[in-house]
Design a protein around this motif. Sequence first.
Motif, PDB file in Angstrom:
ATOM      1  N   LEU A  40       0.842  -1.193   0.000  1.00  0.00           N
ATOM      2  CA  LEU A  40       0.000   0.000   0.000  1.00  0.00           C
ATOM      3  C   LEU A  40       0.875   1.240   0.000  1.00  0.00           C
ATOM      4  CD1 LEU A  40      -2.791  -0.925   2.593  1.00  0.00           C
ATOM      5  CD2 LEU A  40      -2.890  -1.061   0.099  1.00  0.00           C
ATOM      6  N   HIS A  41       0.384   2.287  -0.620  1.00  0.00           N
ATOM      7  CA  HIS A  41       1.102   3.561  -0.662  1.00  0.00           C
ATOM      8  C   HIS A  41       0.174   4.658  -0.159  1.00  0.00           C
ATOM      9  CE1 HIS A  41       4.239   1.593  -3.030  1.00  0.00           C
ATOM     10  NE2 HIS A  41       3.271   1.081  -3.776  1.00  0.00           N
ATOM     11  N   GLY A  42       0.635   5.419   0.803  1.00  0.00           N
ATOM     12  CA  GLY A  42      -0.148   6.532   1.325  1.00  0.00           C
ATOM     13  C   GLY A  42      -0.993   6.181   2.532  1.00  0.00           C
ATOM     14  N   CYS A  43      -1.117   4.892   2.844  1.00  0.00           N
ATOM     15  CA  CYS A  43      -1.850   4.489   4.049  1.00  0.00           C
ATOM     16  C   CYS A  43      -1.350   3.114   4.473  1.00  0.00           C
ATOM     17  CB  CYS A  43      -3.357   4.471   3.815  1.00  0.00           C
ATOM     18  SG  CYS A  43      -3.906   3.224   2.630  1.00  0.00           S
ATOM     19  N   GLU A  44      -1.649   2.744   5.700  1.00  0.00           N
ATOM     20  CA  GLU A  44      -1.208   1.453   6.224  1.00  0.00           C
ATOM     21  C   GLU A  44      -2.262   0.375   6.038  1.00  0.00           C
ATOM     22  OE1 GLU A  44       0.548   1.392  10.070  1.00  0.00           O
ATOM     23  OE2 GLU A  44       1.482   3.351   9.807  1.00  0.00           O
ATOM     24  N   ALA A  45      -3.513   0.781   5.895  1.00  0.00           N
ATOM     25  CA  ALA A  45      -4.597  -0.186   5.731  1.00  0.00           C
ATOM     26  C   ALA A  45      -5.826   0.535   5.216  1.00  0.00           C
ATOM     27  CB  ALA A  45      -4.910  -0.868   7.064  1.00  0.00           C
ATOM     28  N   ASP A  46      -6.704  -0.235   4.570  1.00  0.00           N
ATOM     29  CA  ASP A  46      -8.010   0.315   4.223  1.00  0.00           C
ATOM     30  C   ASP A  46      -9.026  -0.813   4.159  1.00  0.00           C
ATOM     31  OD1 ASP A  46      -7.859  -0.914   1.723  1.00  0.00           O
ATOM     32  OD2 ASP A  46      -7.288   0.902   0.665  1.00  0.00           O
ATOM     33  N   ILE A  47     -10.276  -0.430   4.084  1.00  0.00           N
ATOM     34  CA  ILE A  47     -11.350  -1.411   4.011  1.00  0.00           C
ATOM     35  C   ILE A  47     -12.340  -0.982   2.940  1.00  0.00           C
ATOM     36  CG2 ILE A  47     -12.609  -0.256   5.889  1.00  0.00           C
ATOM     37  CD1 ILE A  47     -13.697  -3.082   6.648  1.00  0.00           C
ATOM     38  N   LEU A  48     -12.777  -1.929   2.135  1.00  0.00           N
ATOM     39  CA  LEU A  48     -13.784  -1.675   1.113  1.00  0.00           C
ATOM     40  C   LEU A  48     -14.897  -2.702   1.314  1.00  0.00           C
ATOM     41  CD1 LEU A  48     -14.696  -0.171  -1.433  1.00  0.00           C
ATOM     42  CD2 LEU A  48     -13.416  -1.849  -2.780  1.00  0.00           C
ATOM     43  N   GLY A  49     -16.084  -2.216   1.596  1.00  0.00           N
ATOM     44  CA  GLY A  49     -17.185  -3.118   1.889  1.00  0.00           C
ATOM     45  C   GLY A  49     -18.384  -2.909   0.980  1.00  0.00           C
ATOM     46  N   PHE A  50     -19.142  -3.974   0.803  1.00  0.00           N
ATOM     47  CA  PHE A  50     -20.391  -3.897   0.052  1.00  0.00           C
ATOM     48  C   PHE A  50     -21.392  -4.815   0.749  1.00  0.00           C
ATOM     49  CE2 PHE A  50     -23.234  -5.459  -3.379  1.00  0.00           C
ATOM     50  CZ  PHE A  50     -23.811  -4.239  -3.730  1.00  0.00           C
ATOM     51  N   ARG A  51     -22.491  -4.225   1.196  1.00  0.00           N
ATOM     52  CA  ARG A  51     -23.498  -4.954   1.947  1.00  0.00           C
ATOM     53  C   ARG A  51     -22.858  -5.636   3.161  1.00  0.00           C
ATOM     54  NH1 ARG A  51     -27.314  -7.339  -3.025  1.00  0.00           N
ATOM     55  NH2 ARG A  51     -28.016  -5.256  -3.722  1.00  0.00           N
ATOM     56  N   ASP A  52     -22.834  -6.978   3.199  1.00  0.00           N
ATOM     57  CA  ASP A  52     -22.337  -7.667   4.387  1.00  0.00           C
ATOM     58  C   ASP A  52     -20.953  -8.259   4.213  1.00  0.00           C
ATOM     59  OD1 ASP A  52     -24.656  -7.135   5.854  1.00  0.00           O
ATOM     60  OD2 ASP A  52     -25.679  -8.880   5.010  1.00  0.00           O
ATOM     61  N   THR A  53     -20.244  -7.868   3.156  1.00  0.00           N
ATOM     62  CA  THR A  53     -18.892  -8.389   2.947  1.00  0.00           C
ATOM     63  C   THR A  53     -17.914  -7.240   2.741  1.00  0.00           C
ATOM     64  OG1 THR A  53     -19.220  -8.603   0.554  1.00  0.00           O
ATOM     65  CG2 THR A  53     -19.736 -10.537   1.917  1.00  0.00           C
ATOM     66  N   ALA A  54     -16.657  -7.511   3.086  1.00  0.00           N
ATOM     67  CA  ALA A  54     -15.643  -6.466   2.963  1.00  0.00           C
ATOM     68  C   ALA A  54     -14.282  -7.084   2.726  1.00  0.00           C
ATOM     69  CB  ALA A  54     -15.610  -5.607   4.228  1.00  0.00           C
ATOM     70  N   ILE A  55     -13.376  -6.277   2.193  1.00  0.00           N
ATOM     71  CA  ILE A  55     -11.979  -6.655   2.042  1.00  0.00           C
ATOM     72  C   ILE A  55     -11.139  -5.659   2.832  1.00  0.00           C
ATOM     73  CG2 ILE A  55     -10.036  -6.871   0.450  1.00  0.00           C
ATOM     74  CD1 ILE A  55     -12.040  -7.713  -1.697  1.00  0.00           C
ATOM     75  N   ILE A  56     -10.346  -6.179   3.739  1.00  0.00           N
ATOM     76  CA  ILE A  56      -9.407  -5.352   4.503  1.00  0.00           C
ATOM     77  C   ILE A  56      -8.022  -5.551   3.903  1.00  0.00           C
ATOM     78  CG2 ILE A  56      -8.270  -5.026   6.732  1.00  0.00           C
ATOM     79  CD1 ILE A  56     -10.882  -5.952   8.065  1.00  0.00           C
ATOM     80  N   SER A  57      -7.420  -4.481   3.426  1.00  0.00           N
ATOM     81  CA  SER A  57      -6.069  -4.531   2.862  1.00  0.00           C
ATOM     82  C   SER A  57      -5.098  -3.941   3.875  1.00  0.00           C
ATOM     83  CB  SER A  57      -5.999  -3.743   1.550  1.00  0.00           C
ATOM     84  OG  SER A  57      -6.893  -4.290   0.590  1.00  0.00           O
ATOM     85  N   VAL A  58      -4.005  -4.663   4.102  1.00  0.00           N
ATOM     86  CA  VAL A  58      -3.012  -4.242   5.086  1.00  0.00           C
ATOM     87  C   VAL A  58      -1.646  -4.227   4.421  1.00  0.00           C
ATOM     88  CG1 VAL A  58      -1.959  -4.760   7.322  1.00  0.00           C
ATOM     89  CG2 VAL A  58      -4.375  -5.292   6.942  1.00  0.00           C
ATOM     90  N   ASP A  59      -0.884  -3.167   4.700  1.00  0.00           N
ATOM     91  CA  ASP A  59       0.456  -3.048   4.128  1.00  0.00           C
ATOM     92  C   ASP A  59       1.349  -4.160   4.665  1.00  0.00           C
ATOM     93  OD1 ASP A  59       2.891  -2.305   3.130  1.00  0.00           O
ATOM     94  OD2 ASP A  59       2.822  -0.251   3.860  1.00  0.00           O
ATOM     95  N   ARG A  60       1.848  -5.018   3.752  1.00  0.00           N
ATOM     96  CA  ARG A  60       2.623  -6.177   4.178  1.00  0.00           C
ATOM     97  C   ARG A  60       3.993  -5.808   4.750  1.00  0.00           C
ATOM     98  NH1 ARG A  60       2.866  -7.757  -1.593  1.00  0.00           N
ATOM     99  NH2 ARG A  60       1.661  -9.602  -0.990  1.00  0.00           N
ATOM    100  N   SER A  61       4.446  -4.573   4.528  1.00  0.00           N
ATOM    101  CA  SER A  61       5.783  -4.176   4.992  1.00  0.00           C
ATOM    102  C   SER A  61       5.820  -3.811   6.477  1.00  0.00           C
ATOM    103  CB  SER A  61       6.295  -2.991   4.164  1.00  0.00           C
ATOM    104  OG  SER A  61       5.541  -1.818   4.451  1.00  0.00           O
ATOM    105  N   ARG A  62       4.667  -3.709   7.109  1.00  0.00           N
ATOM    106  CA  ARG A  62       4.625  -3.314   8.519  1.00  0.00           C
ATOM    107  C   ARG A  62       4.967  -4.484   9.436  1.00  0.00           C
ATOM    108  NH1 ARG A  62       4.569   2.253   8.193  1.00  0.00           N
ATOM    109  NH2 ARG A  62       3.454   2.757   6.270  1.00  0.00           N
ATOM    110  N   GLY A  63       5.309  -4.149  10.681  1.00  0.00           N
ATOM    111  CA  GLY A  63       5.616  -5.170  11.668  1.00  0.00           C
ATOM    112  C   GLY A  63       4.373  -5.960  12.075  1.00  0.00           C
TER     113      GLY A  63
END
Length: 264
Positions: A40-63
């Motif tokens: 990820l660039h510019g943030c450490e994590a984000d979430i994108l959801g639709f109705r009852d499901t979501a994808i959480i993306s996390v920067d793999r370079s973090r501890g």
Amino acid sequence: MKVIDPAERLLKSLGVTDPKEIDLEDIAFDQGAEVRYCNLHGCEADILGFRDTAIISVDRSRGHRRKRFSIAHELGHWHYHRGKKLQCRVEEYQPKHKQLAERKANGYAASLLMPHYLIKPRARDHRKLTFNVIEQFAAEFDTSLSATAIRLVEADIWPCMLICHTRQGRKWFTQAPMFHDRWFPQSEMDAETTAFDVVFGQSVGDRLPQIIGADAWFDRTEARQYEILEQSKKTGDGEALIILTITDDRMIEEVPERSGFGRW
């Protein structure tokens, strides 16, 4: 009626009785969210959801512990802010935050990672809060030193205050509810404090709490008559965490015993 913490309610519903059972990817899956690790660039994590499901993306370079907090933070957004896409600067957990949405997500994350129903019974086994105790809890709950310290202080087990100081001055502080709010720490660090050499010198901190006059930290005139315990720990270049612990019960009385005290 007592408000039940939503993160703790979720953990109890999943039957979590031990810190090692707090598996964030499994918890996310239960809540309809899939965790993905990516660049990820510019943030450490984000979430994108639709109705009852979501994808959480996390920067793999973090501890590892940083990733855990990021997932818990995004689950906080999923609980409170469904229907919105949020890119988060998931900063280290602090007791104050400018943005309400981020503060709520941080609070949810702290409760999910360190629920009071698991923290408090263990905390009561310790006579006072020290960095040795905090490190034990951080290892057991797999959380960062500062986030663990804040959670333990705010658990209201001991009459203590936690301060983060840098060379530019006080960064933030929090205190146990029993630590009367008339005690507000000075923004600049007094050279008489043991923490001074940690922030401005070469010391890495105190092995044990040290006795110091309360007036080194508080500008109330009544502070002159009290001594407190101070313990500091270096957390970065020119940055330290400091625990202040009250040793005289008069400091936590609602009204000072003597009249005429006030702030300068």
